[in-house]
Scaffold this active site. Structure first.
Site, short mmCIF file in Angstrom:
data_model
loop_
_atom_site.label_atom_id
_atom_site.label_comp_id
_atom_site.label_asym_id
_atom_site.label_seq_id
_atom_site.Cartn_x
_atom_site.Cartn_y
_atom_site.Cartn_z
N SER A 1 23.95 21.65 -44.27
CA SER A 1 23.38 20.37 -44.65
C SER A 1 24.28 19.54 -45.55
O SER A 1 23.95 18.39 -45.88
CB SER A 1 22.04 20.59 -45.34
OG SER A 1 22.20 21.34 -46.53
N LYS B 1 26.18 15.97 -53.80
CA LYS B 1 25.31 15.98 -52.63
C LYS B 1 23.93 15.47 -53.02
O LYS B 1 23.42 15.78 -54.09
CB LYS B 1 25.22 17.42 -52.10
CG LYS B 1 24.32 17.61 -50.89
CD LYS B 1 24.28 19.08 -50.48
CE LYS B 1 23.33 19.33 -49.32
NZ LYS B 1 23.30 20.76 -48.93
N SER C 1 25.07 26.18 -45.72
CA SER C 1 25.23 24.73 -45.86
C SER C 1 26.48 24.29 -46.62
O SER C 1 26.78 23.11 -46.65
CB SER C 1 24.00 24.12 -46.53
OG SER C 1 22.92 24.10 -45.63
#
Length: 483
Positions: free
Chosen positions: A154, A78, A178
């Site tokens: 996210s 990520k 997230s």
């Protein structure tokens, strides 16, 4: 030799097994994953920082070296959180465009030692502030099941990439949901480990007073367990660490629970109404748990996220502000509003205005609630709730109105996921259910502090009873990774 399309449906351990048996090399696994990303990701926008050339250069022709349990498995990081030396780290923001760290994080090194091959980075909400992945800088990640909808956030880029079969495992992190929110939106498995189970160093000891945890999203429960086996444990200098881990989380997925579990179940609204599809998903899952021999009790804790949103947001705003300040110090840049989305800048300014006393009072309030929740959990092995208040929302839903409205909408959507962050308990979103329109709906289980093994054991039992990994979305071939 399996073709690229056939590999798309295999989890990480199955792909590693092909390498171990000599049916494929690690290089062939990586080449196949690169082909999938280049063919299909243009429609999704999950991979925003490709690292293909460097990844392939690390796999020169020759004998396959000995590796970890996931040797050769293609993997994505990520674009927020732990750093990888030599790979751009934008944190989803124009503010950090072009910044490339010279040193990597302990967690990334552990991923590599497990055998995972880093192919690049996935899209993230700017500085992780929203439960959707639509940063202005990189553009939105689209849900593989419906391109008009969000992939959650996210960690939406990671969840979309795994759901689409571009890679079987991708890094994700979680300070308010997230990992679990995008897992629910995209129909993959997402475990948030116990606080301090996985390392955050060497740059930081903890984040947001311990709200943040690092792990992965996966196609299968066993992949999540195998990765946790490989990366769990404190690093030198960590300020605190989780209770001792079992010898093997993966072993926990190979057996049913040793006794019937006592599972609390609630669909009570948190900060807003819960979509009937999410209520039905929990009800169906509760019935499945009963059929598997577990005791289901409809009840809920005396404190919910709606009661804690204000102190949580004090810590959250302070965390966002400190993250931006730290990013500026690392990159030698000065934050200016033009380089940020409106909500991110608003949180930055709110965080700067928080006094030390107000911050510590918010922490005390959250710690008091954590004790209440911990006492509730003593009577139950797990708490089952909706992961989110609704299925994946339409793209653009969180951008409507002013910053206060955007934040209020986010608080309503995340439902109760932040509770496990403030208590430090492990929690997971399990992709057991689907809407009538064909969208995945995750159900959420919170476990006792330190008991990831118990959650993984239950999740694997549910997966055997009602498998999900064979479901793959249809993809459209388009050019990707244009940046």
């Amino acid at each position: 030799m399996p073709r690229t399309g056939e590999l798309r449906g295999l989890d990480g351990l199955a792909q590693a097994e092909l390498v171990a048996k000599g049916e494929l090399t690690g290089r062939e696994l990586v080449e196949a994953a690169v082909e999938r990303i280049e063919t299909w990701d243009g429609d999704l926008n999950a991979v925003v920082i490709p690292h293909f050339g460097q990844a392939l250069a690390e796999l020169a022709d020759g004998p396959e070296p000995a590796g970890g349990p996931l040797h050769g498995v293609p993997f994505l990081l990520k674009d927020l959180g732990p750093s990888a030396a030599g790979i751009e780290a934008t944190l989803g923001s124009a503010f950090m465009a072009g910044y490339t760290p010279a040193a990597g994080s302990e967690l990334v090194e552990r991923f590599r030692r497990a055998g995972l091959r880093v192919l690049g980075k996935t899209n993230s909400a700017e500085f992780g502030v929203l439960p959707t992945t639509e940063p202005r800088f990189h553009g939105p990640t689209r849900n593989p099941w419906d391109r008009t909808r969000s992939a959650g956030g996210s960690s939406g880029g990671s969840a979309a990439a795994v759901a689409a079969g571009l890679v079987p495992i991708a890094h994700a992190n979680d300070a308010g949901g997230s990992i679990r929110i995008p897992a629910a939106a995209c129909g993959v498995f997402g475990l948030k480990p116990t606080r301090a189970r996985t390392p955050l160093g060497p740059s930081v000891g903890d984040l947001m007073n311990g709200l943040a945890s690092e792990h992965v999203v996966t196609r299968s429960v066993r992949d999540s367990a195998a990765v946790l086996d490989a990366v769990a444990g404190p690093a030198v200098g960590d300020p605190y660490w989780a209770p001792p881990a079992p010898d093997s989380y993966l072993a926990a997925t190979l057996r049913d629970p040793a006794r019937p579990l006592r599972i609390a179940v609630s669909t009570a609204p948190a900060a807003g109404p819960v979509d009937p599809e999410c209520v039905a998903a929990v009800e169906r899952t509760a019935r499945l748990c009963t059929e598997l021999g577990h005791q289901v009790v409809w009840t809920e804790p005396s404190v919910g996220f709606a009661d804690l949103a204000d102190p949580f947001l004090v810590v959250w705003a302070a965390g966002v502000s400190s993250a931006i300040t730290a990013a500026g110090a690392l990159s030698g840049r000065t934050p200016v509003p033009e380089l940020f989305e409106e909500l991110t800048w608003s949180l930055y300014e709110q965080g700067r205005a928080v006094s030390a006393a107000d911050y510590l009072l918010a922490v005390i309030r959250l710690q008091q609630a954590a004790r209440t929740l911990g006492r509730f959990q003593e009577d139950y092995d797990a708490l089952l709730t909706p992961t989110t208040a609704g299925p994946a929302p339409l793209l653009g839903s969180f951008a409507q109105g002013g910053t206060d409205q955007q934040m209020a909408r986010a608080v309503e959507f995340v439902h109760e996921t932040p509770l496990a962050n403030l208590t430090g308990q492990p929690a997971m979103s399990v992709p057991l259910q689907w809407t009538a329109a064909g969208l995945p709906v995750g159900v959420h289980f919170t476990g006792r502090f330190g008991d990831e093994a118990g959650l993984l054991c239950l999740a694997a039992q549910l997966e055997r009873a009602q498998p999900w990994a064979q479901r793959l979305p249809e993809l459209r071939a388009e050019t990707s990774c244009s940046r």
